[in-house]
Structure formats: C-alpha cells, structure tokens
Design an enzyme around this catalytic site. Structure first.
Site, PDB file in Angstrom:
ATOM      1  N   LYS A  15       0.863  -1.303  -0.020  1.00 40.76           N
ATOM      2  CA  LYS A  15       0.002   0.074  -0.134  1.00 40.76           C
ATOM      3  C   LYS A  15       0.800   1.398  -0.047  1.00 40.76           C
ATOM      4  CE  LYS A  15      -2.006  -1.254   3.845  1.00 40.76           C
ATOM      5  NZ  LYS A  15      -1.893  -2.671   4.014  1.00 40.76           N
ATOM      6  N   THR A  16       1.829   1.414   0.803  1.00 42.95           N
ATOM      7  CA  THR A  16       2.615   2.510   0.848  1.00 42.95           C
ATOM      8  C   THR A  16       3.315   2.931  -0.377  1.00 42.95           C
ATOM      9  OG1 THR A  16       2.809   2.430   3.575  1.00 42.95           O
ATOM     10  CG2 THR A  16       4.250   3.667   2.609  1.00 42.95           C
TER      11      THR A  16
ATOM     12  N   GLU B 217      -3.694   6.061   1.345  1.00 37.50           N
ATOM     13  CA  GLU B 217      -3.447   4.480   1.632  1.00 37.50           C
ATOM     14  C   GLU B 217      -4.635   4.256   2.688  1.00 37.50           C
ATOM     15  OE1 GLU B 217      -0.114   2.148   4.226  1.00 37.50           O
ATOM     16  OE2 GLU B 217       0.412   3.875   3.086  1.00 37.50           O
TER      17      GLU B 217
END
Length: 470
Positions: free
Chosen positions: A124-125, A168
C-alpha cells in the site's frame, strides 16, 4: 442518536485527537487545522512528529489523561485506541462524541471529485507513493495521505488544491470502510490481522465491501495475478479494471520486461477502448515506458497498479513515465541507512511472510555476497498464525538474526517468542534486545554484505545504531 462527523469538523470547532503522533493521525491534524478546526492532541510518547505539530501551534500532551478532552467538541481516535483509554472513557462519560480516524478521512474525501484509495494486504505505502509521484508529475496538485514518509514530500502527507486525494487505505478493524473512494485499488488479499478478522473469507468480505463503496461512475482497480483479490472484487458489483504481470486478460500489463543490476525496465500496455479520454501511443496500446529505480517483481506489479489508477483518472502516459522514473522508494521501504564495515545497511517495513519473501528474493538479485536479515516479528497473533510461513521465508536469507516479537497493541497470552522461530531456521541467531541485534550485526558485517533490518516495529533503530558504528 447517530452523530455526523461533518458537524464537528467545521471551522471554529474543536477536535481532540488521541494518538495524534500516528502516521495518519498527524496529517489529519494538519488537514483539519488547515480547514479552520481547533486541534489538540495526545500521544503515549514524545516524538519528532509531536514536536512538529507543536511548531504549527497544535498543543500535544504526552500521556493519556481524562482532563485532556475538556473543552473538545469531539474526539477522534486511532484504531489502536479502545474504549478503556482514559481519554475515550472520559469523553464517553461526558457525552463528547467519539469518532474513528477513518471516519474523519472519509468525510474529508467527500469534498474531492476524485478519491484514489489504495488498499491491499501489502504494497500500500509504495503504491500510494508511486501514485503521488505520478499525479505530481501530471501537475494535478493532489492531497495525499500515506502510511510512511515520502522523500519528495518530506512528510507522510500533502495538502493540495487539486480535485484529487490519494490515500493509503488499511483494512485493519475495517477502517477503510469509512472511506469514500471513487477509484479503489486492491493490490492483494491475504490472511493477516487475524487478531481482528476470523479468517481469509472474512478478510475478503471486508475488501468486497470496500470495493462496493465506489460509486457507479467510479472503478475498482484490481490485481489480476492475485486470485484472492479477484475473487473478493468479483462480487462487489462495480466496474473492474485489472492489472497484472501474468493475467492474460488484464486491462493493464507489462511487456518487454528486462532487468539491469536488479532494476526493471518495461512497457506498460493498456486496453484503450473503455477510457478514450487518455491518448495512447503506438498502435493504441502502449501507455508508458518505465525504468524503475526500485527492484523486485513486486514493485513492477505496484507500478502497474499506480499506472492503471492514473489511466482511469485521465493522467497521460508521459506523467506516468516521469513520476515512476523519479520514484526511489518510500521511507522504510528498502531504504538505505548507510554503511557498516563495508556492508550496505538497508531498512524495510515488511512484516507479513509475502512481503518478506518479495524483499528477500529481490535482495538476492542485487549481487551481494551475503544477505543478512535482522527480522523483528510484529504482534504475537500474526507470528503464531503465520509461523510456518515465516520459518520458510527466513531461510531465504544467508543469515537470519531474530529480534524479539514487537508486541504493538497485544499482550503475549500465548507464550510465543522469536526464539521459537530461530530454533527452526538453520544458523539463525536470537537476540532478545535491540542492542544485541546491533552488536551481532556489527560482528558479522563485512564488505560485500547486504544487511537488512526488517519489521513494522522499532527494528530500524538497530540499523541506525549499526550505521553510527561505521
């Protein structure tokens, strides 16, 4: 009576944030303050983030005390803070409404034409950061919320004036179900956070509900290579746009993939019929040509996800090229910390076996003589649930150094230790304290080594101490 958070985060209102030093709470404090909300906050420990917030005029108290909520119109808490927290208990007793962090971000998202929300068990990041690079290159002036520091921002967030917010989006405690995505990206769905979810099917149910939040005009971007994600999203009732390296039916895919010293170069091809607002090159298919500065097949997949999201939101391929070619990684995502005795020292946030596998496989392609992995498992429940997977993947390292499990929000009710892992991994070394990890790595380090400090806790401190030794 159900209260609407919108009524409590208007200009002139006072919101108190519990856990204000967190990676998504601190930017929330800044965003709300920028909208004219009076912000106060508290956290369990002093930090650079707390100091930064104070420099902006936001009072931050260290320690959770009932009196901290006095005068607040509402309280906003991070997911790790429960009703037995002294401040939450005081707010509830006083009739002060308590909202979740995700509810606040969801309310903020509703004010943007485009809300690009990036979800998945892992990646995600990095993918959110890649999207940020692309939208900055496209001059779209996005607002951004990331779960880690991005060098181009010098922070984990950005407040822009454009029509797009990039966020995110975490599934833990179903927090992303409070968001308001117009484009939802689902990178992968795997068994994790089993202290909250019952099993994989329960996790898929949560992701399916996340996809269903997208309005009919929107789109779900899903990894066609991840069977669990495809299965989850196929029931969300929304338009799907698939990306993948191996998915023959993908709408967005990579071709002509080559590797140079562990770094990939490839073409991004897109089926252009459904989104004619983006002009494609070469035969109506090639969208962009990219040379990444981050290694690993998993990052090719992350780049495809970011490109697919950009494509459906009308970003030209030239901006995808410019943004991805300039991306060098997010903080704690294969981040170089320095050198010790000729060995390169890197840090990474990987805390799930799949993430750790992708990291170690990538590391083995970089030409080092040895890959030494100092791993700190994150939470007792995750370590227990995925124990055999951790054992097998840590065998990929030439040497594994095991720090004790990072408790995070948990108590060790099951009597598990990293020593249990070390006993199953040939040549592994167990160090109960971070000082011991640093000393062990210093003794091992030699030219030609890649030393990795890995985990979602405070293992990075061992790497930083190692670099200081030189």
């Amino acid at each position: 009576m159900k209260r609407n958070i919108e009524d409590y985060i208007k200009p002139g209102a006072h919101a108190h944030l519990v856990g204000i030093g967190g990676v998504s709470m601190a930017p929330l404090a800044e965003v709300l303050r920028g909208k004219g909300v009076e912000i106060t906050g508290s956290d369990m420990k002093e930090s650079e983030t707390a100091g930064h917030l104070r420099s902006l005029g936001i009072p931050v108290t260290i320690g959770h005390l009932p009196q901290n909520v006095e005068g607040a119109g509402c309280v906003i808490r991070t997911a790790a803070v429960h009703d037995d927290n002294p401040e939450i208990a005081a707010a509830l007793a006083s009739g002060i409404p308590v909202f979740e962090r995700a509810q606040a971000w969801g309310a903020i998202m509703g004010h943007y034409q485009n809300a690009l929300c990036v979800a998945g068990t892992h990646g995600k990041t990095t993918t959110t950061s890649m999207c940020t690079h692309i939208f900055l290159a496209a001059r779209r002036d996005p607002s951004v919320m990331i779960g880690g520091t991005l060098p181009i921002l010098g922070a984990s967030h950005r407040v822009g004036q454009g029509d797009t917010i990039i966020a995110e989006s975490c599934e833990y405690c179903n927090s992303f179900l409070s968001f308001a995505p117009t484009v939802a990206v689902v990178l992968n769905v795997e068994a994790d956070h089993l202290d909250f979810f019952k099993d994989l099917a329960d996790i898929q149910k949560s992701f399916r509900a996340f996809g269903a939040l997208v309005p009919e005009r929107g789109c779900v971007v899903v990894n066609g290579d991840n069977a669990n994600a495809v299965e989850a999203m196929s029931g969300c009732g929304r338009s799907l746009f698939r990306f993948g390296l191996r998915d023959s039916g993908a709408d967005c895919r990579a071709e002509n993939l080559t590797w140079d010293r562990g770094l990939p170069t490839f073409d991004i091809l897109v089926k252009g019929e459904r989104y004619a607002h983006v002009s494609l090159r070469v035969g109506g298919e090639r969208y962009a040509h990219v040379s990444l500065r981050v290694g690993g097949e998993h990052n090719v997949s992350n780049a495809l996800a970011a490109a697919a999201a950009a494509y459906v939101l009308g970003v030209p391929g030239a901006a995808v090229e410019e943004g991805l070619n300039a991306f060098t990684g997010a903080g704690r995502r294969f981040e170089k910390k320095g050198v010790c005795r000729g060995a390169d020292v890197y840090d990474d946030y990987a805390h799930h076996p799949d993430e750790l596998r992708a990291l170690l496989i990538m590391a083995k392609t970089l030409g080092y003589q040895r890959v030494i992995c100092a791993f700190q498992p994150h939470t007792y429940t995750r370590t227990a649930a995925l124990f055999d997977d951790f054992v097998e993947v840590l065998k990929l390292a030439d040497i594994a150094v095991l720090a004790e499990i990072y408790a995070a929000r948990e108590q060790n009710t099951m009597g598990i230790s990293s020593l249990d892992l070390a006993r199953r991994i040939p040549g592994a070394v167990f160090c109960p304290h971070l000082e011991g990890v640093t000393a062990q790595l210093a003794d091992m380090a030699q030219p030609g080594d890649l030393i990795l400090t890995v985990g979602a806790g405070d293992i990075y401190l061992a790497g930083e101490a190692l670099v200081r030794r030189g």
